[in-house]
Write an enzyme that holds these catalytic residues in place. Sequence first.
Site, mmCIF file in Angstrom:
data_model
loop_
_atom_site.group_PDB
_atom_site.id
_atom_site.type_symbol
_atom_site.label_atom_id
_atom_site.label_comp_id
_atom_site.label_asym_id
_atom_site.label_seq_id
_atom_site.Cartn_x
_atom_site.Cartn_y
_atom_site.Cartn_z
ATOM 1 N N LYS A 88 0.810 -1.231 0.000
ATOM 2 C CA LYS A 88 0.000 0.000 0.000
ATOM 3 C C LYS A 88 0.841 1.277 0.000
ATOM 4 O O LYS A 88 0.424 2.290 -0.551
ATOM 5 C CB LYS A 88 -0.956 -0.003 1.201
ATOM 6 C CG LYS A 88 -2.090 -0.999 1.042
ATOM 7 C CD LYS A 88 -3.070 -0.912 2.185
ATOM 8 C CE LYS A 88 -4.110 -2.006 2.064
ATOM 9 N NZ LYS A 88 -5.095 -1.976 3.140
ATOM 10 N N ASP A 112 -9.979 2.456 2.680
ATOM 11 C CA ASP A 112 -10.027 1.697 3.940
ATOM 12 C C ASP A 112 -10.771 2.454 5.043
ATOM 13 O O ASP A 112 -11.578 1.868 5.775
ATOM 14 C CB ASP A 112 -8.605 1.389 4.424
ATOM 15 C CG ASP A 112 -7.980 0.219 3.679
ATOM 16 O OD1 ASP A 112 -8.735 -0.624 3.154
ATOM 17 O OD2 ASP A 112 -6.740 0.150 3.626
HETATM 18 P P1 NAP Z 1 1.123 -2.900 8.543
HETATM 19 O O1 NAP Z 1 1.223 -1.590 7.841
HETATM 20 O O2 NAP Z 1 2.152 -3.954 8.292
HETATM 21 O O3 NAP Z 1 1.095 -2.574 10.125
HETATM 22 C C1 NAP Z 1 1.122 -3.638 11.059
HETATM 23 C C2 NAP Z 1 0.858 -3.083 12.456
HETATM 24 O O4 NAP Z 1 0.737 -4.192 13.352
HETATM 25 C C3 NAP Z 1 1.978 -2.205 13.009
HETATM 26 O O5 NAP Z 1 1.414 -1.227 13.840
HETATM 27 C C4 NAP Z 1 2.806 -3.213 13.825
HETATM 28 O O6 NAP Z 1 3.557 -2.625 14.857
HETATM 29 C C5 NAP Z 1 1.705 -4.047 14.418
HETATM 30 N N1 NAP Z 1 2.139 -5.385 14.821
HETATM 31 C C6 NAP Z 1 2.581 -6.383 14.029
HETATM 32 N N2 NAP Z 1 2.850 -7.480 14.756
HETATM 33 C C7 NAP Z 1 2.582 -7.166 16.057
HETATM 34 C C8 NAP Z 1 2.658 -7.866 17.284
HETATM 35 N N3 NAP Z 1 3.079 -9.141 17.334
HETATM 36 N N4 NAP Z 1 2.265 -7.242 18.415
HETATM 37 C C9 NAP Z 1 1.833 -5.952 18.376
HETATM 38 N N5 NAP Z 1 1.741 -5.226 17.237
HETATM 39 C C10 NAP Z 1 2.117 -5.823 16.098
HETATM 40 O O7 NAP Z 1 -0.269 -3.605 8.257
HETATM 41 P P2 NAP Z 1 -1.663 -2.894 7.876
HETATM 42 O O8 NAP Z 1 -1.810 -2.777 6.415
HETATM 43 O O9 NAP Z 1 -1.801 -1.686 8.708
HETATM 44 O O10 NAP Z 1 -2.715 -4.023 8.342
HETATM 45 C C11 NAP Z 1 -2.986 -4.243 9.705
HETATM 46 C C12 NAP Z 1 -4.097 -5.284 9.842
HETATM 47 O O11 NAP Z 1 -5.322 -4.757 9.317
HETATM 48 C C13 NAP Z 1 -3.821 -6.578 9.073
HETATM 49 O O12 NAP Z 1 -4.239 -7.671 9.861
HETATM 50 C C14 NAP Z 1 -4.684 -6.454 7.838
HETATM 51 O O13 NAP Z 1 -5.075 -7.714 7.348
HETATM 52 C C15 NAP Z 1 -5.868 -5.672 8.395
HETATM 53 N N6 NAP Z 1 -6.591 -4.901 7.352
HETATM 54 C C16 NAP Z 1 -7.898 -5.202 7.110
HETATM 55 C C17 NAP Z 1 -8.607 -4.482 6.153
HETATM 56 C C18 NAP Z 1 -10.046 -4.810 5.880
HETATM 57 O O14 NAP Z 1 -10.580 -4.377 4.852
HETATM 58 N N7 NAP Z 1 -10.723 -5.526 6.775
HETATM 59 C C19 NAP Z 1 -7.976 -3.447 5.431
HETATM 60 C C20 NAP Z 1 -6.648 -3.160 5.722
HETATM 61 C C21 NAP Z 1 -5.959 -3.899 6.688
HETATM 62 P P3 NAP Z 1 5.065 -2.108 14.615
HETATM 63 O O15 NAP Z 1 4.936 -0.713 14.076
HETATM 64 O O16 NAP Z 1 5.686 -2.180 15.965
HETATM 65 O O17 NAP Z 1 5.708 -3.052 13.622
#
Ligand code: NAP
Length: 273
Positions: free
Chosen positions: A65, A101
């Site tokens: 993204k 989103d």
């Molecule tokens: P991203 O940019 O990779 O961000 C991941 C986030 O999760 C960061 O804040 C990271 O913290 C944190 N994290 C990862 N592992 C962790 C752990 N073990 N303990 C605590 N925090 C942790 O991902 P994203 O695109 O924002 O997506 C996040 C989630 O939203 C995903 O599960 C994705 O599938 C979901 N999502 C759903 C939709 C929907 O339409 N339903 C749309 C978008 C995203 P750090 O900064 O410390 O690494």
Amino acid sequence: MNRYAVFGQPIAHSLSPRIHAAFGAQFGIAIDYRAIEAGRETFAATLEAFARDGGRGANVTLPLKEDAVVLCDALSDRARRCGSVNTLLREGERWAGDSTDGVGLLRDLARHGIDARGLRVLLLGAGGAARAAAFAFLDAGARELVVTNRTAARAQALAHVLGPPARTCAWDALRHQAAFDLVVNATSAGHAGDAFDWPLAAGATPAACYDLSYGRAARPFLAAARAAHARAMHDGLGMLVEQAAESFERWHGVRPETTPVHEQVRAMLDARG
Ligand code: NAP
């Protein structure tokens, strides 16, 4: 036929092709929408080949993204603000980028009877999805938005860009916070399948909890929310459908009905177990 696709890695189990086919069926539009595997190194070349081959629109998911922002010649205000693109539109020889989103999340919350206006919201995470959610909550009139993240500096940077009523709180200090109206998990922690370490005090029962993840990835957070006696719990499947509807409207100029499609993908997800 005009072509559409979702790019990401991994992408094989994406529900997006089914969702867009179901939307298209509502209008008698036969949609050529595929899931295309692309990592950060291959995304630019894969997207270029897709455009040459008749690609008119694309969705972008993990981990692309932020890369998509750089590949766009024009960005919507909401994509520029949150530094994330999940929807690409081919305009002549260029790509325009949008982020659906945030609005997808708000629409799904509304479907559950939750209006963010006036609410005290806790946002867990500071990645791409969290940023989109954060701007959406402020636009919707949240009274207070507390952002917390494993890497505290990212939460601080996000709160700085957002400004009041957003602020940060260290993850370990959340146990001193009073109850929130809404707790939103925008971390990807659930994908590892480990138990979710509930950060709030036992008496600080949240009114509602929402995980942006769905399927197995949402289970640890929702189980922890249940154990904390949250009054309502929802996963992010409805957000997936709502953000897709917004993309569909951008591409085809018509707004699909989301409720029947949500029921359809919920049944598919349940069947996967
Ligand atoms: P991203 O940019 O990779 O961000 C991941 C986030 O999760 C960061 O804040 C990271 O913290 C944190 N994290 C990862 N592992 C962790 C752990 N073990 N303990 C605590 N925090 C942790 O991902 P994203 O695109 O924002 O997506 C996040 C989630 O939203 C995903 O599960 C994705 O599938 C979901 N999502 C759903 C939709 C929907 O339409 N339903 C749309 C978008 C995203 P750090 O900064 O410390 O690494």
